[in-house]
Enzyme design. Structure first.
Site, PDB file in Angstrom:
ATOM      1  N   ASP A   3       0.854  -1.179   0.000  1.00  0.00           N
ATOM      2  CA  ASP A   3       0.000   0.000   0.000  1.00  0.00           C
ATOM      3  C   ASP A   3       0.896   1.237   0.000  1.00  0.00           C
ATOM      4  O   ASP A   3       1.793   1.358   0.844  1.00  0.00           O
ATOM      5  CB  ASP A   3      -0.883   0.004   1.257  1.00  0.00           C
ATOM      6  CG  ASP A   3      -2.323   0.360   0.951  1.00  0.00           C
ATOM      7  OD1 ASP A   3      -2.528   1.311   0.196  1.00  0.00           O
ATOM      8  OD2 ASP A   3      -3.229  -0.320   1.475  1.00  0.00           O
ATOM      9  N   ASP A  14      -3.188   4.536  -2.564  1.00  0.00           N
ATOM     10  CA  ASP A  14      -4.320   5.019  -1.788  1.00  0.00           C
ATOM     11  C   ASP A  14      -4.887   6.305  -2.398  1.00  0.00           C
ATOM     12  O   ASP A  14      -4.140   7.189  -2.820  1.00  0.00           O
ATOM     13  CB  ASP A  14      -3.844   5.275  -0.344  1.00  0.00           C
ATOM     14  CG  ASP A  14      -4.958   5.626   0.610  1.00  0.00           C
ATOM     15  OD1 ASP A  14      -5.890   4.812   0.754  1.00  0.00           O
ATOM     16  OD2 ASP A  14      -4.901   6.720   1.197  1.00  0.00           O
ATOM     17  N   HIS A  54     -10.907  -3.183   3.414  1.00  0.00           N
ATOM     18  CA  HIS A  54     -10.827  -2.716   4.797  1.00  0.00           C
ATOM     19  C   HIS A  54     -11.709  -1.506   5.077  1.00  0.00           C
ATOM     20  O   HIS A  54     -11.795  -1.074   6.230  1.00  0.00           O
ATOM     21  CB  HIS A  54      -9.371  -2.375   5.134  1.00  0.00           C
ATOM     22  CG  HIS A  54      -8.811  -1.291   4.260  1.00  0.00           C
ATOM     23  ND1 HIS A  54      -8.552  -1.482   2.936  1.00  0.00           N
ATOM     24  CD2 HIS A  54      -8.482  -0.006   4.526  1.00  0.00           C
ATOM     25  CE1 HIS A  54      -8.075  -0.361   2.414  1.00  0.00           C
ATOM     26  NE2 HIS A  54      -8.032   0.550   3.354  1.00  0.00           N
ATOM     27  N   ASP A  55     -12.343  -0.948   4.054  1.00  0.00           N
ATOM     28  CA  ASP A  55     -13.183   0.247   4.225  1.00  0.00           C
ATOM     29  C   ASP A  55     -14.673  -0.029   4.072  1.00  0.00           C
ATOM     30  O   ASP A  55     -15.476   0.890   4.243  1.00  0.00           O
ATOM     31  CB  ASP A  55     -12.784   1.324   3.204  1.00  0.00           C
ATOM     32  CG  ASP A  55     -11.452   1.975   3.514  1.00  0.00           C
ATOM     33  OD1 ASP A  55     -11.103   2.063   4.703  1.00  0.00           O
ATOM     34  OD2 ASP A  55     -10.770   2.399   2.564  1.00  0.00           O
ATOM     35  N   GLU A 102      -6.609   3.078  -6.088  1.00  0.00           N
ATOM     36  CA  GLU A 102      -7.883   3.112  -5.362  1.00  0.00           C
ATOM     37  C   GLU A 102      -8.687   4.300  -5.875  1.00  0.00           C
ATOM     38  O   GLU A 102      -8.254   5.446  -5.756  1.00  0.00           O
ATOM     39  CB  GLU A 102      -7.669   3.259  -3.853  1.00  0.00           C
ATOM     40  CG  GLU A 102      -8.998   3.248  -3.102  1.00  0.00           C
ATOM     41  CD  GLU A 102      -8.924   3.824  -1.693  1.00  0.00           C
ATOM     42  OE1 GLU A 102      -9.778   3.473  -0.871  1.00  0.00           O
ATOM     43  OE2 GLU A 102      -8.030   4.632  -1.418  1.00  0.00           O
TER      44      GLU A 102
END
Length: 529
Positions: free
Chosen positions: A99, A201, A325-326, A264
């Site tokens: 990430d 990200d 994870h969101d 993302e």
């Protein structure tokens, strides 16, 4: 050769490192824990392991506030341990993807300390600083994704700095070439250590409107909605010039050969596909989150698949994601029976799939009371159900204390079902969802699923159907998204039936006849030719 690229044919698996495996008893997962579980990932059949942030950080947002881009947080280990992880993964044939969080740093990063020291600082322009609005107050109406204004006033220098997320996460100024050069050097640092690619990200946030105009108000905003929904982020995100920045990142990866750049991006599909870049010189895989956000209905899903396939630029490679994870876990969103159907959808669509850790054992959201919340979004806007802790709880490995995740106290609670829903128990059950994932992943090794064409099939009711085709071979995928038995007429040329390769219930094989019978909540793969 492009058709054979590993990131096209492979399966990605996201590890949230705090929650995967703890090796030292502090209740938080770490790199050594991941290393010890590489054998499990190899046996599962995935090809690449994407690891959420592991860099030094004050942990205001659990690692998405980076204070040093070229080191490892002691909570997770050290660079030597990271090198061991990469070497062992590569020895097993697994890729490692990191990430990368370039939109913002931590306010504890030395760059920001120097930037806020004075208006004359050499790094002042490395971050986004603005004078107050005429008459005082924030420079414009941009909102933080975690609630409230996205601007924080610095008393010492008399200006506001911008933060799309927490005030502890100041945004870097990607219009500054020095910032861009420094960040590209970060990528080189990790690729020299063997990293195979990066998930970037909030890549669509990197550039903001150069004139800092207000975001337009959202006409659909209602009192009680999250603050960020009060505006349409057309000025604070997704600026046309961002594609030049992404092309630079891509060029840096290309210096090292066969690496992958994943972005993302939460945008409508027609804007999402622009992130492949001119002549496909942007992100290899702009993340496609449509399956996470869509209503679980066959006609709507069929439409979004068709629209996505049609929107892809020539040579652009599709990708699909069920969870991360969101977002709430898929088994919570659509129920455990449909989670099996969703697994078949994810692993039979054309394009690269990404599995979120724990989805292969059917993990559901674990309730975390607001008073015990760890997630800053929940703490900033309590009572709105915005917390992401429930989908970040520890992996459940066995029926021992703390499910084999840690010898200490887990940083987040385990699911109440951890003694029965865990890898060890499900591994022994030939009909479990874990067994289904393994069978699907094994079946996906057939080139018809990795490189075959996608062809929509007309269906009635809540049935989603399509074929994958390659070199005269045809596999039919039929998914019953509802709780009632359904029938699907086979294509006219196949009315004699076909061979059932797999059912999501893992309880039948053999030949099938026309019409194809689908039990409630069942998905099947049928070889037609």
């Amino acid at each position: 050769m492009a058709e054979l690229a590993w990131w096209r044919s492979g399966i990605f698996y996201q590890v949230y490192p705090r929650s995967f495996q703890d090796s030292d008893g502090d209740g938080v997962g770490d790199l050594e824990g991941i290393r010890r579980r590489l054998g499990y990932l190899k046996e599962l059949g995935v090809d690449a392991v994407w690891i959420s942030p592991i860099f030094p950080s004050p942990m205001a947002d659990f690692g998405y506030d980076v204070s040093d881009y070229c080191d490892i947080h002691p909570l997770f280990g050290d660079l030597a341990g990271f090198d061991r992880l990469v070497a062992e993964a590569h020895a097993l044939g697994l890729k490692i993807v990191l990430d990368f969080v370039p939109n913002h740093s931590s306010d504890a990063h030395p760059w920001f300390a120097e930037s806020r020291a004075s208006r004359a600082s050499p790094k002042r322009d490395w971050y986004v600083w603005r004078d107050p609005a005429p008459g005082g107050g924030p420079p414009n109406n941009w909102m933080s994704n975690f609630g409230g204004s996205a601007w924080t006033f610095d008393e010492d220098t008399g200006q506001y700095y911008y933060h799309a997320f927490l005030k502890e996460q100041p945004d870097l100024n990607w219009r500054n070439p020095e910032v861009r050069a420094a960040m590209n050097d970060v990528l080189r640092f990790w690729m020299r250590r063997g990293v195979d690619g990066f998930r970037v990200d909030v890549i669509w946030h990197l550039l903001k409107d150069k004139d800092f105009r207000d975001d337009p108000p959202n006409p659909d905003y209602r009192p009680g909605d999250a603050d960020i929904r009060s505006v349409l982020q057309t000025r604070s995100t997704d600026q046309p010039e961002v594609h030049e920045v992404i092309a630079e990142l891509r060029a840096t990866l290309d210096e090292f050969g066969d690496r992958v750049l994943i972005g993302e991006i939460y945008l409508p599909v027609e804007r999402l596909v622009a992130y492949y870049g001119a002549d496909l010189g942007g992100a290899h895989l702009p993340f496609n989150f449509q399956l996470i956000l869509a209503e679980w209905r066959a006609r709507g899903l069929a439409r979004l698949i068709d629209e996505y396939e049609a929107a892809l630029p020539e040579g652009g490679w599709p990708n699909w994601v069920l969870g991360n994870h969101d977002q709430p876990r898929v088994a919570t969103r659509i129920g455990p029976r449909q989670a099996r159907v969703a697994a078949m959808l994810l692993l039979t669509l054309r394009g690269t799939p990404t599995i979120y850790y724990g989805d292969e054992i059917g993990l559901e959201n674990v309730p975390v009371p607001s008073a015990e919340a760890q997630d800053p979004w929940e703490r900033n806007e309590p009572g709105l159900g915005l917390g992401r802790d429930p989908e970040r709880t520890p992996m459940q490995w066995d029926a021992s204390d703390n499910a084999g995740f840690t010898a200490g106290r887990p940083w987040l609670p385990l699911g109440a079902d951890h003694t029965t829903r865990n890898v060890a128990v499900l591994d022994r059950d030939p009909h479990s969802i874990l067994s289904l994932y393994r069978r699907l992943i094994a079946l996906r090794q057939d080139p018809i699923l990795t490189t075959g064409a996608y062809h929509a099939v007309e269906a009635e009711g809540d049935v989603l159907a399509y074929e994958r085709r390659l070199d005269g071979r045809r596999w039919l995928v039929a998914l019953n998204l509802g709780p009632e038995q359904r029938r699907l007429r086979l294509p006219e040329c196949d009315r004699t039936g076909g061979k059932l390769l797999l059912s999501t219930f893992l309880d039948r094989t053999g030949t099938v006849s026309d019409p194809l019978q689908l039990r409630p909540d069942e998905g099947v793969i049928v070889s037609l030719a």
